[in-house]
Design an enzyme around this catalytic site. Structure first.
Site, PDB file in Angstrom:
ATOM      1  N   GLU A   1       0.668  -0.799   0.588  1.00 46.14           N
ATOM      2  CA  GLU A   1      -0.339  -0.001  -0.306  1.00 46.14           C
ATOM      3  C   GLU A   1       0.776   1.977  -0.034  1.00 46.14           C
ATOM      4  O   GLU A   1       1.644   1.611   1.078  1.00 46.14           O
ATOM      5  CB  GLU A   1      -0.805   0.139   1.030  1.00 46.14           C
ATOM      6  CG  GLU A   1      -1.172   0.882   1.631  1.00 46.14           C
ATOM      7  CD  GLU A   1      -2.697   0.976   2.285  1.00 46.14           C
ATOM      8  OE1 GLU A   1      -3.735   1.928   2.494  1.00 46.14           O
ATOM      9  OE2 GLU A   1      -1.953   0.636   3.814  1.00 46.14           O
TER      10      GLU A   1
ATOM     11  N   GLU B   1     -12.473   2.953   5.225  1.00 42.66           N
ATOM     12  CA  GLU B   1     -11.115   3.068   6.224  1.00 42.66           C
ATOM     13  C   GLU B   1     -11.635   4.834   6.326  1.00 42.66           C
ATOM     14  O   GLU B   1     -10.553   5.447   5.584  1.00 42.66           O
ATOM     15  CB  GLU B   1     -10.011   2.512   5.323  1.00 42.66           C
ATOM     16  CG  GLU B   1      -8.789   2.776   6.178  1.00 42.66           C
ATOM     17  CD  GLU B   1      -7.733   2.315   5.281  1.00 42.66           C
ATOM     18  OE1 GLU B   1      -6.869   1.437   6.764  1.00 42.66           O
ATOM     19  OE2 GLU B   1      -7.120   2.938   5.008  1.00 42.66           O
TER      20      GLU B   1
END
Length: 282
Positions: A156, A254
């Site tokens: 990520e 998120e």
């Protein structure tokens, strides 16, 4: 916020949402809010190898709530403090290695499909090339372990002021490609739309270029990292582009609720929080 039907299912990140509740009560809170699936950061930020009783309590909380744990971070240190990850930091590399079997063991019990392996910050006294070589070695080990249970390791890009080296989609994909070239196939790109936007990446171009390598998606609006509709990011259009490129997995919510979690979910009809039939049958 008017939603388009891109067809991608949503899950709740219970390290960002439902934080009004203690950690072990969040799976049930997510279920009560209509979600069938969740994800978590590593639940014990100061412990790469928590006590067996703590692991058992976490597993029981997820099972008892009747939700699927789709995603779990490997140990990455204190994400609210100085850390963004540890796997490429020589002094902390063993912590990550010790954590692999624990995290994958939880995943084996709960059917986790994806494990986020956050890179380590750049550190003084260690050449970037040495950190990157260590990262590839660690990611290969994690991917091999994840493959044994049919799961995928995620890489990520992250934003913010910390010296985290993966900032763009191209940065993350470069790591994924390198590890795959070394023979580990169970690794993919975590496309976090907020972090990419916050770093100034071209989201449409990134999706077009790397859509086939996306293994998981997370969203928050930009700027502010609040719920969809609180900022300026065309999240629905971007998710539609991902779906058009062949992505059919989950979208992790998120974000930091601008008020409380329940109020922050007003944009998402309850019917869109449940797993679609294609996910229930997987």
């Amino acid at each position: 916020m008017e939603m388009t039907d891109h067809g991608l299912p949503y899950l709740a990140n219970c390290s960002m949402l439902f934080t009004e509740q203690p950690l072990l009560e969040r799976p049930q809170a997510a279920k009560d809010a209509g979600f069938d699936a969740i994800e978590f950061w590593w639940p014990w930020p100061d412990q790469p190898v928590p006590a067996d009783a703590d692991v058992a309590a976490f597993v029981a909380a997820v099972r008892d709530a009747g939700v699927s744990l789709v995603g779990l971070n490997f140990f990455a240190g204190d994400l609210a403090g100085p850390d963004c990850g540890v796997l490429s930091i020589p002094d902390r590399a063993q912590q990550f290695r010790d954590n692999i079997d624990v995290a994958v063991g939880i995943g084996d019990q709960l059917g986790v499909r994806a494990f986020n392996a956050l890179y380590g910050n750049r550190v003084d006294g260690v050449a970037p090339e040495q950190q990157d070589e260590l990262a590839r070695e660690q990611l290969r080990a994690a991917a091999d372990a994840a493959a044994r249970i049919g799961a995928t390791v995620l890489v990520e890009p992250v934003s913010g002021p910390k010296p985290y080296p993966l900032r763009t989609a191209a940065d993350a994909v470069g790591v994924v490609t390198a590890v795959r070239a070394d023979g580990a196939s169970s690794i993919g790109f975590l496309c976090d739309l907020f972090h990419l936007a916050n770093n100034g990446d071209d989201l449409a171009a990134a999706i077009e270029a790397y859509g086939d390598l996306v293994a998981h998606v997370q969203v928050a609006d930009f700027p502010g990292r609040g719920e969809p509709g609180s900022g300026e990011l065309a999240i629905d259009d971007l998710l539609g582009a991902l779906a058009a490129r062949g992505y059919d997995g989950w979208v992790g919510l998120e974000y930091k609720p601008t008020t409380d979690t329940a109020a922050s979910l007003a944009w998402l009809p309850r019917a869109r929080r449940a797993a679609p039939a294609r996910e229930q049958n997987r």
